[in-house]
Design a protein around this motif. Sequence first.
Motif, PDB file in Angstrom:
ATOM      1  N   VAL A 113      49.532  32.021 -66.757  1.00 47.76           N
ATOM      2  CA  VAL A 113      50.151  30.724 -67.018  1.00 47.76           C
ATOM      3  C   VAL A 113      49.395  29.632 -66.267  1.00 47.76           C
ATOM      4  O   VAL A 113      49.022  28.587 -66.840  1.00 47.76           O
ATOM      5  CB  VAL A 113      51.636  30.727 -66.587  1.00 47.76           C
ATOM      6  CG1 VAL A 113      52.225  29.315 -66.649  1.00 47.76           C
ATOM      7  CG2 VAL A 113      52.443  31.681 -67.457  1.00 47.76           C
ATOM      8  N   GLU A 114      49.149  29.863 -64.998  1.00 52.76           N
ATOM      9  CA  GLU A 114      48.500  28.868 -64.137  1.00 52.76           C
ATOM     10  C   GLU A 114      47.088  28.560 -64.611  1.00 52.76           C
ATOM     11  O   GLU A 114      46.690  27.390 -64.742  1.00 52.76           O
ATOM     12  CB  GLU A 114      48.496  29.407 -62.699  1.00 52.76           C
ATOM     13  CG  GLU A 114      48.236  28.396 -61.626  1.00 52.76           C
ATOM     14  CD  GLU A 114      48.366  28.999 -60.233  1.00 52.76           C
ATOM     15  OE1 GLU A 114      48.231  28.234 -59.260  1.00 52.76           O
ATOM     16  OE2 GLU A 114      48.578  30.222 -60.110  1.00 52.76           O
ATOM     17  N   ILE A 115      46.310  29.610 -64.885  1.00 55.35           N
ATOM     18  CA  ILE A 115      44.919  29.428 -65.300  1.00 55.35           C
ATOM     19  C   ILE A 115      44.842  28.847 -66.710  1.00 55.35           C
ATOM     20  O   ILE A 115      44.008  27.972 -66.992  1.00 55.35           O
ATOM     21  CB  ILE A 115      44.153  30.758 -65.194  1.00 55.35           C
ATOM     22  CG1 ILE A 115      43.958  31.116 -63.717  1.00 55.35           C
ATOM     23  CG2 ILE A 115      42.800  30.679 -65.905  1.00 55.35           C
ATOM     24  CD1 ILE A 115      43.362  32.498 -63.494  1.00 55.35           C
ATOM     25  N   GLY A 116      45.703  29.324 -67.610  1.00 58.50           N
ATOM     26  CA  GLY A 116      45.718  28.778 -68.965  1.00 58.50           C
ATOM     27  C   GLY A 116      45.959  27.286 -68.973  1.00 58.50           C
ATOM     28  O   GLY A 116      45.304  26.531 -69.716  1.00 58.50           O
ATOM     29  N   LYS A 117      46.876  26.831 -68.135  1.00 59.17           N
ATOM     30  CA  LYS A 117      47.151  25.395 -68.041  1.00 59.17           C
ATOM     31  C   LYS A 117      45.949  24.647 -67.479  1.00 59.17           C
ATOM     32  O   LYS A 117      45.584  23.569 -67.973  1.00 59.17           O
ATOM     33  CB  LYS A 117      48.388  25.164 -67.167  1.00 59.17           C
ATOM     34  CG  LYS A 117      48.926  23.743 -67.240  1.00 59.17           C
ATOM     35  CD  LYS A 117      49.405  23.408 -68.644  1.00 59.17           C
ATOM     36  CE  LYS A 117      49.945  21.987 -68.745  1.00 59.17           C
ATOM     37  NZ  LYS A 117      50.282  21.643 -70.137  1.00 59.17           N
ATOM     38  N   LEU A 118      45.294  25.225 -66.463  1.00 59.07           N
ATOM     39  CA  LEU A 118      44.100  24.598 -65.898  1.00 59.07           C
ATOM     40  C   LEU A 118      42.984  24.483 -66.934  1.00 59.07           C
ATOM     41  O   LEU A 118      42.194  23.538 -66.886  1.00 59.07           O
ATOM     42  CB  LEU A 118      43.595  25.413 -64.700  1.00 59.07           C
ATOM     43  CG  LEU A 118      44.218  25.133 -63.336  1.00 59.07           C
ATOM     44  CD1 LEU A 118      43.649  26.086 -62.295  1.00 59.07           C
ATOM     45  CD2 LEU A 118      43.962  23.695 -62.913  1.00 59.07           C
TER      46      LEU A 118
END
Length: 320
Positions: free
Chosen positions: A155-160
């Motif tokens: 989730v965190e990396i996808g958003k970044l």
Amino acid sequence: MRAFEITSHETPGKVTDIPVPTPGPGEIRLRIHACGLNFADLLMQKGTYQDTPALPFVCGMEVAGVVDALGEGVTGPEVGTRVAVFGGKGGLAEFGCFDAVRTVPIPESMSFEDAAAFLIAYGTSHVALDYRARLQPGETLLVLGAAGGVGLTAVEIGKLMGATVIACARGADKLAVAKKAGADHLIDATHQDIRAEVKALGGADVVYDPVGGDQFKAAFRACNPEARLLPIGFASGDIPQVPANHLLVKNLTVMGLYWGGYLGFKPQVIKDSLTTLFEWHAAGRITPHISHVVPLEDTTDAMELLRSRKSTGKVVVTMP
């Protein structure tokens, strides 16, 4: 030294006294400060993981600590260096011996606990989304198991990376954790129809799946043409079968991702990924979510947190 040792696949592991290991050629010995737990540790205990060691063995795939001794032929990292290691096993102990080439220096800004929670979860998600799926800004990423150890980092990396992120998890508390990590849309797998909800949001371009089973099947049917699906693991215990005719009709791609496997045939992929991830951490762009920090003597309880799915993000075991 104290260590969590597995002596049988039919009985639980336990903390016991075993000899302090001596580093062999090419190895360093680490005074371990923290060990991150992974679902694979549960599979190893049962003997069902693809890289389960021979019995008896010490669990714990990723660790952080201080180099204590060098084996023959090793010139670095020097004794006293703070490092993290993906060793595959041996981490749930006060000392462990690991291949020197697998060590990664820990930035001064990073705690041992964060370092032990970092390599596998962030490494898996970054290699999966960037190197394998080539996730593009503006695409829609569906993350199953979105509050778990790897799911939350996806989730965190996808958003970044500029994606619209749909997080799927069980219960409001877990979804709140995924929302905090950057999820744009939330699906509660306990009562919502994953396929219908994802299609109502425009469908998925990339599916990140550490769960398998019925959730994979629902996500598969909610994919847009040319979507990429990433089987990361099978926490549900059910390995789904892929209907090849559906791949053909919708031009879908299913691509497996076993992060540790790259160490054997293309280690530069992991090295480049970790360089990027450490830079992101130093810049404050990513921060490990650790729901529980547990002492070594309570490792059985820590394992149960994973088994019962009562944790979010990572569970970390610390040494005395």
